[in-house]
Design a protein around this motif. Structure first.
Motif, short mmCIF file in Angstrom:
data_model
loop_
_atom_site.label_atom_id
_atom_site.label_comp_id
_atom_site.label_asym_id
_atom_site.label_seq_id
_atom_site.Cartn_x
_atom_site.Cartn_y
_atom_site.Cartn_z
N SER A 78 -2.67 3.59 -3.61
CA SER A 78 -2.69 2.31 -4.32
C SER A 78 -2.56 1.13 -3.37
CB SER A 78 -1.55 2.26 -5.35
OG SER A 78 -0.29 2.32 -4.71
N TYR A 101 0.85 -1.20 0.00
CA TYR A 101 0.00 0.00 0.00
C TYR A 101 0.88 1.24 0.00
CZ TYR A 101 -2.79 3.87 1.74
OH TYR A 101 -3.38 5.10 1.88
N ASN A 132 -1.64 -2.91 -4.04
CA ASN A 132 -1.24 -3.89 -5.05
C ASN A 132 -1.06 -5.25 -4.39
OD1 ASN A 132 -0.15 -4.44 -7.89
ND2 ASN A 132 1.48 -5.24 -6.59
N GLU A 155 -6.33 -6.31 -9.96
CA GLU A 155 -6.40 -5.44 -11.13
C GLU A 155 -6.81 -4.01 -10.75
OE1 GLU A 155 -7.26 -5.88 -15.84
OE2 GLU A 155 -8.65 -6.90 -14.49
N GLU A 156 -6.10 -3.47 -9.78
CA GLU A 156 -6.28 -2.06 -9.43
C GLU A 156 -5.81 -1.19 -10.59
OE1 GLU A 156 -7.48 -0.59 -6.47
OE2 GLU A 156 -8.21 -2.62 -6.13
N GLN A 157 -6.55 -0.15 -10.87
CA GLN A 157 -6.23 0.77 -11.96
C GLN A 157 -6.02 2.17 -11.37
OE1 GLN A 157 -9.56 0.26 -14.63
NE2 GLN A 157 -8.80 -1.69 -15.41
N ASP A 158 -4.77 2.52 -11.16
CA ASP A 158 -4.42 3.75 -10.45
C ASP A 158 -3.62 4.69 -11.33
OD1 ASP A 158 -5.52 2.65 -8.06
OD2 ASP A 158 -3.66 1.54 -7.74
N ASN A 166 -0.54 -7.80 -9.70
CA ASN A 166 -1.75 -6.97 -9.60
C ASN A 166 -3.01 -7.86 -9.65
OD1 ASN A 166 -3.51 -4.80 -9.44
ND2 ASN A 166 -3.13 -4.08 -11.54
N ASP A 193 -3.07 8.60 -7.33
CA ASP A 193 -3.99 7.79 -6.55
C ASP A 193 -3.23 7.05 -5.45
OD1 ASP A 193 -6.13 8.50 -8.17
OD2 ASP A 193 -5.88 6.77 -9.49
#
Length: 734
Positions: free
Chosen positions: A680, A651, A682, A706-709, A703, A678
């Motif tokens: 994040s 984080y 992961n 699938e975080e999109q930052d 990932n 952002d």
């Protein structure tokens, strides 16, 4: 003399003792900057070792993922693959890792560490067998940058007996890895050959379906001859390597709205963006050690050539005001920006008023040197001393041959505008530096004291090679002495406290005016460490007191050319914590656990205005950009004789894109004022199954959630982290 006819040289960083990463202690290769495990546990400073077992457990190809579990490391992601990492320690700017010392086997590996420290080349982490991070007062042994720390990447050793390894993997987005090595020793002669290829089609998408990925190759060879006798350990080793990359990467990001709609899209204007480079290295090492001393002499030469072809911005044959790419992507909705934005996306054809200017930043580098480093154990006045000293003669150079070519957007495709290619930057920077250090470590009872001093004697040369500008040149000199001291006190057999203070320094490049002072700081740390066989804990507080913070800004940070900006007094301080433990279950399974945490605060001590976009109008008390206040990493796994599973959760807080705060209604707001990346989270997962001691299959997911930052809006718009990626691989070795 032409730079390619110079003698090949190598450097060595002082090694007070050395660490073996091989199974056979007789094959110790003296390439570590940390030392043996006992010295690691009682070091008077913050040090971290990631060994081969840890590296193989996660099979990371990106150094940023490897360093996510190291406290005190701040990283700005960029392309998602880690092709050109941005790494900082203890709050220094991560931009192109230019303020830390990056080494391979104890040798500076940057293309031109003094003349052009921005590291557009970075060794492939997939071929390393260990990663070492050193921070704190011991930095006086490593230079030229002494503020933050040193990152040492350790390559495979020449084996003492026949050894072979094979690693092949494939995954999503066309990912492929092929890695093989073979080595052996016959009597006193040993050798190693190693090859690695890595490629991906990329996780971003262009409308024309073009590749957005990369291809990289790396080759390494070592030959070693053992000259040891009954009284001395001695060897000579030759190391040669070659690497290359072809990547379809871009500096062009997205508007925030387009990022929300599809973070993995790429605008049509970036379809020709491409980086291509070649790197070769040569090292010759001689090592001699007796019962109370060791001496290492190394010669090295590194060559690096690159051509970075990418969108620079818009041009016009009709003149007038043209928005920068950052301004355009920050405010695409304004009437004056709308047409440029549509051309950028490829939905509207361009005219001579909206020509797209692509630049080729063609550069050639070399670095070379010779270093002699030694240690000696003596007893004086009843006290045990370990003296260490070294000298390094170093030379490096960068030649810039930048050009720009105009294109038009036609039916979503870039076509040459039919105009002449124009030279934009044609210059040379060269540095000759002599570095010396001496340190003494004294031990008595439970207390170990160390003190030393480093000298950097630097001569820089700059020449503008553009016809008609031959009088634009500069010679300048820097002479500085950097003291440091630290101590470790053993409270008992398992824990101790340590602390120290040292002078921080970052030189300016030869092109910068002699009136621009070097970066200076006084850096403090105080820590506690607890070590038992299967448990380790550390807590360290640090404070960097900058009297003169400087930043050099290149195109990766949004500047047209390399410029240096001065911020004056700045404070950076924080806390690093780490805890590792391995639990053992009755069925023989192991549960390795790890937690690392970093808290960082920063503030400018003065109010000022800077043309540097990341600073702008700064009020005293504003934070330094691209520093997350809180970073946390959790790792847990299960390890048995036949299988292992590891989960890493990382984080990071959001980070300010600019030191300037948003002033509502002000016309002085920069494009990045008040904006943040952002925060994040992961999650990476790896699992492996061992068929036998020689054969293994592994599976990993980067990932997982699938975080999109938005990881950065630097230099031109919002850019994403890496998309979720699956990999399946097989390894064989004996």
């Amino acid at each position: 003399m032409n730079k390619y006819t110079h003698s090949f040289f190598t450097v060595a960083v002082s090694l007070t003792s050395f660490l073996s990463y091989a199974d056979d202690v007789s094959s110790v290769e003296h390439i570590s900057i940390i030392g043996n495990q006992q010295q690691l546990d009682t070091a008077a400073g913050s040090v971290t070792l990631i060994d081969n077992a840890e590296l193989e457990k996660m099979e990371f190809d990106d150094i940023a993922q490897v360093l996510a579990t190291v406290p005190g490391v701040n990283i700005r992601q960029e392309d998602g693959f880690g092709l050109r990492p941005n790494i900082g320690f203890r709050g220094v700017t991560p931009e192109r890792s230019k303020k830390i010392n990056i080494m391979e086997d104890g040798v500076l590996i940057g293309p031109a560490p003094y003349s052009a420290p921005a590291a557009y080349y970075f060794p492939m982490i997939s071929r390393m067998t260990a990663v070492e991070v050193t921070k704190g007062p011991s930095m006086i042994k490593y230079g030229p940058n002494t503020v933050a720390g040193a990152l040492n990447l350790v390559t495979r050793q020449v084996p003492t007996k026949q050894a072979l390894g094979l690693d092949v993997a494939a995954g999503s987005d066309g990912y492929y890895k092929g890695h093989a090595f073979y080595g052996n020793s016959i009597d006193k002669l040993g050798f190693l050959i190693e090859a690695l290829t890595l490629s991906s089609d990329g996780f971003k998408e262009l409308e024309n379906g073009a590749d957005t990925g990369f291809d990289k190759q790396d080759f390494l060879a070592k030959v070693r001859y053992d000259l040891s006798t009954d009284h001395f350990d001695q060897f000579v080793e030759i190391k040669a390597g070659y690497g290359e990359e072809n990547s379809n990467e871009t500096y062009l990001g997205l508007t925030d709205a387009d990022f929300t709609a599809d973070p993995y899209q790429r605008y049509a204007a970036s379809q020709l963006d491409n980086m291509e480079w070649q790197h070769n290295q040569f090292q010759l090492t001689h090592y001699l050690a007796g019962s109370t001393f060791d001496l290492t002499t190394r010669l090295y030469r590194n060559n690096f050539e690159r051509a970075w072809f990418k969108l620079n911005g818009f041009g016009s044959s009709l003149g007038g005001q043209i928005p920068t790419l950052l301004e355009l992507l920050t405010h695409p909705e304004t009437e004056e920006n709308q047409r440029y934005y549509d051309v950028l996306r490829g939905t509207t054809d361009s005219t001579v008023r909206e020509k797209l200017v692509l630049g080729n930043n063609d550069r050639e580098f070399y670095s070379q040197g010779i270093a002699i480093d030694g240690t000696m154990d003596i007893t004086l006045l009843g006290l045990n001393h370990q003296l260490s000293a070294g000298v390094r003669w170093h030379e490096d150079e960068i030649q810039r041959n930048h050009t720009e070519t105009s294109f038009l957007m036609q039916n979503g495709r870039l076509t040459n505008a039919g105009e002449d290619t124009v030279a934009t930057t044609t210059n040379t920077e060269r540095t000759k530096a002599t570095s010396v250090y001496i340190a003494d470590t004294i031990s008595f009872n439970k207390l170990t004291l160390s003190a030393g001093i480093r000298g950097e004697l630097i001569d820089g040369y700059y020449q503008n090679r553009t016809p008609g500008f031959e009088q634009d040149y500069q010679n300048k000199t820097t002479r500085i002495w950097l003291p440091g001291a630290n101590a470790y006190y053993a409270i008992n057999d398992s824990q101790g406290i340590f602390g120290g203070v040292h002078q921080g320094f970052v030189p300016t490049s030869p092109i910068q005016a002699a009136s621009v002072d070097v970066e200076k700081s006084v850096n403090y740390e105080l820590g506690w460490r607890h070590v038992e066989r299967w448990q380790r804990a550390e807590l360290v507080g640090f404070f960097n007191d900058y009297s003169n913070l400087i930043e050099s800004c290149s195109q990766s940070a949004g500047c047209d050319t390399d410029l240096t900006f001065v911020a004056g007094n700045v404070d950076v301080y924080g806390l690093e914590g780490s805890y590792q433990e391995t639990l053992f279950l009755d069925n023989g399974w192991q549960i390795p656990l790890s937690v690392t945490y970093t808290h960082t605060q920063s503030e400018f001590k003065e109010s000022f205005y800077s043309a540097f976009e990341q600073w702008g109008f700064v009020d005293a008390g504003n934070p330094v950009p691209y520093l997350a206040e809180n970073m946390l990493s959790l790792s847990a796994g299960v390890k048995a004789s036949l299988f292992d599973i590891t989960l890493i959760v990382s984080y990071a807080d959001s980070m300010p894109e600019s030191a300037q705060q948003m002033l509502t209604g002000s016309s002085d707001d920069s494009a990045l004022a008040g904006k943040e990346t952002d925060s994040s989270i992961n999650v990476d997962l790896s699992a492996g199954y061992n068929f036998n001691r020689n054969s293994r299959i592994y599976f990993k997911v980067d990932n997982l959630l699938e975080e999109q930052d938005i990881v950065s809006r630097r230099p031109y718009g919002a850019r994403p982290n890496k998309a979720r990626q699956f990999q399946l691989g097989y390894k064989y070795s004996f």
